[in-house]
Design a protein around this motif. Structure first.
Motif, PDB file in Angstrom:
ATOM      1  N   ILE A   1     -10.489  -1.301   3.541  1.00  0.00           N
ATOM      2  CA  ILE A   1      -9.488  -2.360   3.624  1.00  0.00           C
ATOM      3  C   ILE A   1      -9.037  -2.559   5.074  1.00  0.00           C
ATOM      4  O   ILE A   1      -9.232  -3.632   5.640  1.00  0.00           O
ATOM      5  CB  ILE A   1      -8.270  -2.058   2.707  1.00  0.00           C
TER       6      ILE A   1
ATOM      7  N   TRP B   1       0.837  -1.204   0.000  1.00  0.00           N
ATOM      8  CA  TRP B   1       0.000   0.000   0.000  1.00  0.00           C
ATOM      9  C   TRP B   1       0.872   1.254   0.000  1.00  0.00           C
ATOM     10  O   TRP B   1       0.639   2.174  -0.779  1.00  0.00           O
ATOM     11  CB  TRP B   1      -0.954  -0.016   1.195  1.00  0.00           C
TER      12      TRP B   1
ATOM     13  N   PHE C   1      -8.284   3.138   1.939  1.00  0.00           N
ATOM     14  CA  PHE C   1      -7.698   2.071   2.749  1.00  0.00           C
ATOM     15  C   PHE C   1      -8.395   1.899   4.093  1.00  0.00           C
ATOM     16  O   PHE C   1      -8.802   0.786   4.449  1.00  0.00           O
ATOM     17  CB  PHE C   1      -6.203   2.308   2.964  1.00  0.00           C
TER      18      PHE C   1
END
Length: 192
Positions: A99, A67, A95
């Motif tokens: 995520i 990432w 994110f």
């Protein structure tokens, strides 16, 4: 010691970050258990600590390395500040909500070896996702702006991991509290 760490990062970035991230996630859980013990927890929970270390080292670290590498490629402006703002926006709007937070609660539900981990993950996400995301937005954007603007690329994940000892303490506390809330009055109140 820092020079040795830097050499390890250059030679084996994934493994070095896995060990470092696992250790620092563990430090967050250790802090949570020491300073905010669960009412139903009579003694230190080594299984909980192991789950947290494994999540940090085996699950989060490889994703984090990739990432931050991806974010480092974002160069839409000529200025460091402009690119850092875009990176913070991606980190906090992609994110964190889609995520990072779902991954944490889902994987931890599986690691707890519940009879129905999918249902347990769904329950944890329904219970904690919004509170966690709101609290995330109170602390992480400012830190990430500094991180993206000033920290060299190979140390960004380390900086995040050091800062997140406190954040991981909060996540561990929230995940393992008997009420599932940080404040007794209202489940969605912000802790920090």
């Amino acid at each position: 010691m820092f020079a040795a760490y830097n050499r390890l990062l250059l030679r084996r970035p994934i493994v070095t970050n896995m060990v470092t991230t696992g250790f620092l996630f563990g430090a967050g859980d250790l802090s949570a258990q020491a300073f905010f013990p669960s009412q139903d927890q009579a003694k230190f929970n080594f299984k909980r600590l192991a789950r947290t270390i494994i999540f940090g080292g085996v699950v989060f670290a490889p994703i984090g390395v990739r990432w931050y590498s991806l974010l480092g490629k974002i160069n839409v402006f000529r200025s460091t500040l402009g690119n850092s703002l875009v990176r913070v926006a991606a980190d906090q709007l992609i994110f964190a909500p889609f995520i990072g937070i779902p991954l944490f609660y889902s994987v931890m539900a599986c690691f707890e070896l519940n009879p129905n981990p999918v249902q347990e993950a769904r329950t944890k996400l329904e219970k904690y996702w919004w509170t966690t995301l709101r609290n995330n937005w109170t602390v992480w954007p400012a830190f990430q702006l500094i991180n993206f603007a000033l920290v060299p690329a190979q140390f960004k994940l380390l900086a995040v991991n050091l800062f997140s000892i406190g954040w991981n303490c909060y996540l561990s506390y929230l995940l393992n509290s008997s009420t599932g809330t940080v404040l007794k009055e209202e489940p969605d109140q912000i802790m920090m």
